[in-house]
Design an enzyme around this catalytic site. Structure first.
Site, PDB file in Angstrom:
ATOM      1  N   THR A 115       3.121  -0.790   8.668  1.00 38.94           N
ATOM      2  CA  THR A 115       3.640  -1.594   9.779  1.00 38.94           C
ATOM      3  C   THR A 115       3.937  -3.035   9.378  1.00 38.94           C
ATOM      4  OG1 THR A 115       1.394  -2.256  10.336  1.00 38.94           O
ATOM      5  CG2 THR A 115       2.264  -0.294  11.461  1.00 38.94           C
ATOM      6  N   CYS A 137       3.200  -2.960   3.983  1.00 36.70           N
ATOM      7  CA  CYS A 137       2.365  -1.797   4.304  1.00 36.70           C
ATOM      8  C   CYS A 137       3.152  -0.964   5.314  1.00 36.70           C
ATOM      9  CB  CYS A 137       0.976  -2.196   4.807  1.00 36.70           C
ATOM     10  SG  CYS A 137       0.921  -3.043   6.395  1.00 36.70           S
ATOM     11  N   HIS A 168       7.619 -30.057  11.901  1.00 32.76           N
ATOM     12  CA  HIS A 168       7.168 -28.777  11.348  1.00 32.76           C
ATOM     13  C   HIS A 168       6.053 -28.998  10.321  1.00 32.76           C
ATOM     14  CE1 HIS A 168      10.103 -26.695  13.622  1.00 32.76           C
ATOM     15  NE2 HIS A 168      11.138 -27.198  12.992  1.00 32.76           N
ATOM     16  N   ASP A 188       0.867  -1.179   0.000  1.00 31.96           N
ATOM     17  CA  ASP A 188       0.000   0.000   0.000  1.00 31.96           C
ATOM     18  C   ASP A 188       0.906   1.233   0.000  1.00 31.96           C
ATOM     19  OD1 ASP A 188       0.873   0.385   2.606  1.00 31.96           O
ATOM     20  OD2 ASP A 188      -1.120   0.400   3.509  1.00 31.96           O
ATOM     21  N   HIS A 224      10.680 -23.324   9.663  1.00 27.46           N
ATOM     22  CA  HIS A 224       9.668 -23.941  10.530  1.00 27.46           C
ATOM     23  C   HIS A 224       8.249 -23.852   9.971  1.00 27.46           C
ATOM     24  CE1 HIS A 224      12.194 -23.633  14.494  1.00 27.46           C
ATOM     25  NE2 HIS A 224      12.936 -23.934  13.448  1.00 27.46           N
TER      26      HIS A 224
HETATM   27  C1  RB5 Z   1      -1.740   3.127   6.360  1.00 24.50           C
HETATM   28  O1  RB5 Z   1      -1.695   4.374   6.935  1.00 24.50           O
HETATM   29  C2  RB5 Z   1      -1.422   2.066   7.393  1.00 24.50           C
HETATM   30  O2  RB5 Z   1      -2.481   1.922   8.277  1.00 24.50           O
HETATM   31  C3  RB5 Z   1      -1.108   0.751   6.715  1.00 24.50           C
HETATM   32  O3  RB5 Z   1      -0.048   0.923   5.839  1.00 24.50           O
HETATM   33  C4  RB5 Z   1      -0.702  -0.385   7.633  1.00 24.50           C
HETATM   34  O4  RB5 Z   1       0.310  -0.003   8.495  1.00 24.50           O
HETATM   35  C5  RB5 Z   1      -1.786  -1.087   8.305  1.00 24.50           C
HETATM   36  O5  RB5 Z   1      -1.576  -2.045   9.058  1.00 24.50           O
END
Ligand code: RB5
Length: 142
Positions: A66, A64, A133, A7, A97
């Site tokens: 995080t 993304c 595993h 994203d 694993h």
């Molecule tokens: C986008 O702002 C953010 O929420 C997305 O990239 C991600 O971190 C969601 O888990």
């Protein structure tokens, strides 16, 4: 074939990962997003998950902000084992694993140098094939 998806929060880091894959001569398909305009990470998790489940790709990389949202979304698809990794130990262990088929990272969490090492580790480490595993992975799938 490696399926890529991100994203807006992962867009910049994905450009670095694509350069790494180019340098290593690894084939990939980029399912987007293609800019830093705000978008919804589940859409890209779906495209990459479907590419793997259809056999169009063997592995995937999802990024993304995080790495959390996109890994949660990808893991809703039976047969997908998406692993959020923040270091090389995790990347190696999840291949050995869990036979993880998608690497997830956070573009706002790891820098490009570490992300590249994590990616190399993930792509170069085979599944151990150990019975224990394999048995545990079998218990994940419904
Ligand atoms: C986008 O702002 C953010 O929420 C997305 O990239 C991600 O971190 C969601 O888990």
């Amino acid at each position: 074939m490696i399926a890529l998806g991100c994203d807006h929060g992962g867009y910049a880091l994905m450009q670095d990962i694509k350069k790494l894959l180019d340098k290593k001569g690894l084939e990939y398909h980029d399912y987007g997003t293609y800019s830093e305009a705000s978008c919804d990470y589940p859409e890209f998790a779906k495209k990459v998950a479907e590419a793997i489940l259809s056999g169009d790709a063997e592995r995937g990389i999802l990024i993304c902000g995080t790495g959390i949202g996109i890994s949660i979304a990808a893991n809703r698809y039976p047969g997908i084992r998406a692993a959020l990794c923040t270091d090389c130990f995790m990347a190696e262990a999840t291949r050995l694993h869990n036979d993880a088929n998608i690497l997830c990272m956070g573009g706002r969490v790891v820098g490009p140098g570490l992300a590249e090492k994590i990616t190399e580790t993930f792509l170069e480490t085979p599944f151990s094939g150990d019975e224990r595993h394999a048995r545990r992975i079998g218990k994940i799938e419904r």
